[in-house]
Design a protein around this motif. Structure first.
Motif, mmCIF file in Angstrom:
data_model
loop_
_atom_site.group_PDB
_atom_site.id
_atom_site.type_symbol
_atom_site.label_atom_id
_atom_site.label_comp_id
_atom_site.label_asym_id
_atom_site.label_seq_id
_atom_site.Cartn_x
_atom_site.Cartn_y
_atom_site.Cartn_z
ATOM 1 N N GLN A 175 0.793 -1.209 0.018
ATOM 2 C CA GLN A 175 -0.045 -0.015 0.054
ATOM 3 C C GLN A 175 0.759 1.109 0.001
ATOM 4 O O GLN A 175 1.617 1.500 0.868
ATOM 5 N N SER A 208 0.536 0.735 -5.189
ATOM 6 C CA SER A 208 -0.195 -0.202 -4.535
ATOM 7 C C SER A 208 -0.389 -1.329 -5.452
ATOM 8 O O SER A 208 -0.717 -1.158 -6.297
ATOM 9 N N SER A 265 7.876 5.945 2.946
ATOM 10 C CA SER A 265 6.673 5.607 3.414
ATOM 11 C C SER A 265 5.848 4.496 2.753
ATOM 12 O O SER A 265 6.331 3.740 1.629
ATOM 13 N N SER A 284 3.164 0.802 3.224
ATOM 14 C CA SER A 284 2.920 -0.515 4.264
ATOM 15 C C SER A 284 2.718 -1.552 3.426
ATOM 16 O O SER A 284 2.692 -1.722 2.063
ATOM 17 N N ILE A 302 1.845 -6.040 3.730
ATOM 18 C CA ILE A 302 1.433 -7.055 4.456
ATOM 19 C C ILE A 302 1.643 -8.500 3.890
ATOM 20 O O ILE A 302 1.413 -8.690 2.529
ATOM 21 N N GLY A 338 1.646 -7.816 9.093
ATOM 22 C CA GLY A 338 2.641 -6.587 8.772
ATOM 23 C C GLY A 338 3.969 -7.208 8.945
ATOM 24 O O GLY A 338 4.300 -8.375 9.349
ATOM 25 N N PHE A 384 5.929 -2.631 10.775
ATOM 26 C CA PHE A 384 4.642 -2.462 10.502
ATOM 27 C C PHE A 384 3.952 -3.511 11.613
ATOM 28 O O PHE A 384 2.735 -3.528 11.699
#
Length: 359
Positions: free
Chosen positions: A24, A51, A85, A87, A89, A94, A98
Motif C-alpha cells: 500500500q 499499491s 513511506s 505499508s 502485509i 505486517g 509494521f
C-alpha cells in the motif's frame, strides 16, 4: 521436498482467498547531490505511491520502460532498501516495523533471483556449498543442507556428481541461473522475486528456464513477482500484469485483459513496440515520441501527458486515479479517458481511440 517445519514453517494463515502480498502506497525518493549554492533539496521520484497485491499461487508480471521503478519496487518489497513511506502485509501480517511477522522469517519466506547470474554467486564457493550455505546459516545441520542442495541441483537439471564441486566461472550463464534458482528454493520460500532473471540468456536457454520456473511453481506452490522488459516473456509466464510509468502504476489486470483489452495509451505503445513476424501487423511509425520527463521534477497531473497523443487540459490539472475498466474490478487503469466525470472529450469507451489505434 519436505523439511523440518520447526526450521522452515510453511504456513497459510489466511487461506487461498487472502493475498500473499499486499503493498500500500509504497514510496522511495532518492536525494540528488547538489552544489554548495543549492538551497532546495531535490529528489528522484523512483517509486511514488505504488499499491498492488499478489494472490497466492499466481505470478504478477511488472513491465515498463527502463527507469520506471520496476527494480526499485522489487528491492523495496524484498527490503533490500528501506521505503520512505508505505505499508506491506505478508499473508495477513505486517512486516518488521509494521508489526507482525519477524523480519528474519519474512526474508526466509521471500527470495530473489537477479539478472546477473555471475555477480549473484560467490566465486570462492563451489556450487554445492552455494546452495547449502543459506539453510546452514538458518540452523539446518550441514549434512541435511548438503543433501537438500544436491536434490535441488538435480531438480534444476544440474547433476550434483558433475556440478556440485564446480565453481561459478566453470558454468554457462543458463547453468548459473539454474544455480540461483536452486539457491532461492533451498529456503523453501513462498514468494520468489525474479528481477530480469532471464534477460541475459539466449532464447533457447530462456525458454528452458521459463519452463523450469513454471514447473517449480506448481511443485512448490510458489508465488512469483516477475519483472521484465520482454512483453512476450511476461505474457507467457504471468497471470496478472502491472504496468509502471515514472514510479507509478498506470494499468493492472489479468494478463489477457492487459494484452487484448489495453486501455492506457502507454500500455498500447509498449505492446505496439513488440516486434511481430506477421507482415500485416508490423509497426510503421514509432509508438512514442520524445523522452520520459525528468523524474526529479515530474509533470503535474498525468505523468504520461507530455508523450500522450490524447492529452488535454484535464490531464495537466488532475491526477488520474486507478479505476475499474467496464465494471471489471480486476482490470484497473489510471487514465482520464476511463472516467466519465473527468471532463476528457474521449472519456469512457471513446470509440475514437479504438479507431485511431486500428488505423
Amino acid at each position: 521436498m519436505k523439511t523440518d517445519d520447526t526450521i522452515f514453517p510453511a504456513e497459510d494463515k489466511g487461506g487461498p482467498a487472502q493475498p500473499l502480498l499486499l503493498v500500500q502506497d509504497l514510496r522511495k525518493y532518492f536525494p540528488v547531490r547538489g552544489g554548495l549554492l543549492q538551497k532546495e533539496k531535490k529528489f528522484v521520484h523512483a517509486v511514488d505511491g505504488v499499491s498492488f497485491s499478489v494472490a497466492k499461487g499466481r505470478t504478477l508480471g511488472i513491465v515498463g520502460e527502463s527507469g520506471c521503478g520496476k527494480s526499485s519496487t522489487a528491492r523495496l518489497v524484498a527490503r533490500l532498501m528501506e521505503p520512505d513511506s508505505g505499508s506491506m502485509i505478508f499473508d495477513g501480517e505486517g512486516v518488521a516495523e509494521f508489526g507482525g511477522i519477524a523480519f528474519k522469517d519474512f526474508r526466509r519466506n521471500l527470495q530473489m533471483v537477479f539478472q546477473d547470474s555471475f555477480a549473484s554467486l560467490n566465486p570462492r564457493l563451489t556450487i554445492g556449498d552455494t546452495v547449502a550455505y543459506g539453510p546452514q546459516v538458518h540452523g539446518v545441520p550441514r549434512t541435511e543442507a548438503v543433501k537438500r542442495a544436491h536434490a535441488l541441483l538435480r531438480r534444476v537439471g544440474l547433476e550434483p556428481s558433475m556440478f556440485a564441486s564446480r565453481y561459478p566461472h566453470e558454468l554457462s550463464g543458463g547453468q548459473r541461473q539454474r544455480v540461483n534458482i536452486a539457491r532461492a528454493l533451498a529456503f523453501e520460500p513462498r514468494l520468489v522475486i525474479l528481477d530480469e532473471a532471464v534477460a541475459a540468456l539466449d532464447k533457447s536457454v530462456q525458454a528452458q528456464v521459463l519452463n523450469l520456473l513454471q514447473e517449480l511453481k506448481a511443485e512448490h506452490d510458489l508465488t512469483y513477482l516477475f519483472i521484465s522488459h520482454d512483453l512476450h516473456v511476461v505474457h507467457y509466464i504471468s497471470d496478472d500484469v502491472m504496468v509502471m510509468y515514472m514510479g507509478q502504476v498506470v494499468e493492472k489486470g489479468p494478463v489477457e485483459a492487459i494484452y487484448e483489452n489495453t486501455r492506457h495509451p502507454y500500455t498500447r505503445a509498449l505492446l505496439s513496440a513488440v516486434p511481430s513476424m506477421d507482415p500485416d501487423h508490423r509497426t510503421q511509425q514509432p509508438p512514442l515520441a520524445g523522452d520520459p520527463p525528468n523524474p526529479i521534477n515530474p509533470p503535474s497531473g498525468c505523468r504520461f501527458r507530455e508523450r500522450c497523443p490524447y492529452a488535454e487540459a484535464v490531464c495537466a490539472d488532475k491526477i488520474p486515479y486507478l479505476g475499474a475498466v467496464g465494471g471489471n474490478k480486476e482490470h484497473v487503469v489510471a487514465c482520464h479517458m476511463n472516467c466519465a466525470a473527468s471532463g476528457h472529450s474521449r472519456a469512457v469507451g471513446a470509440p475514437a481511440i479504438e479507431e485511431e489505434v486500428a488505423a
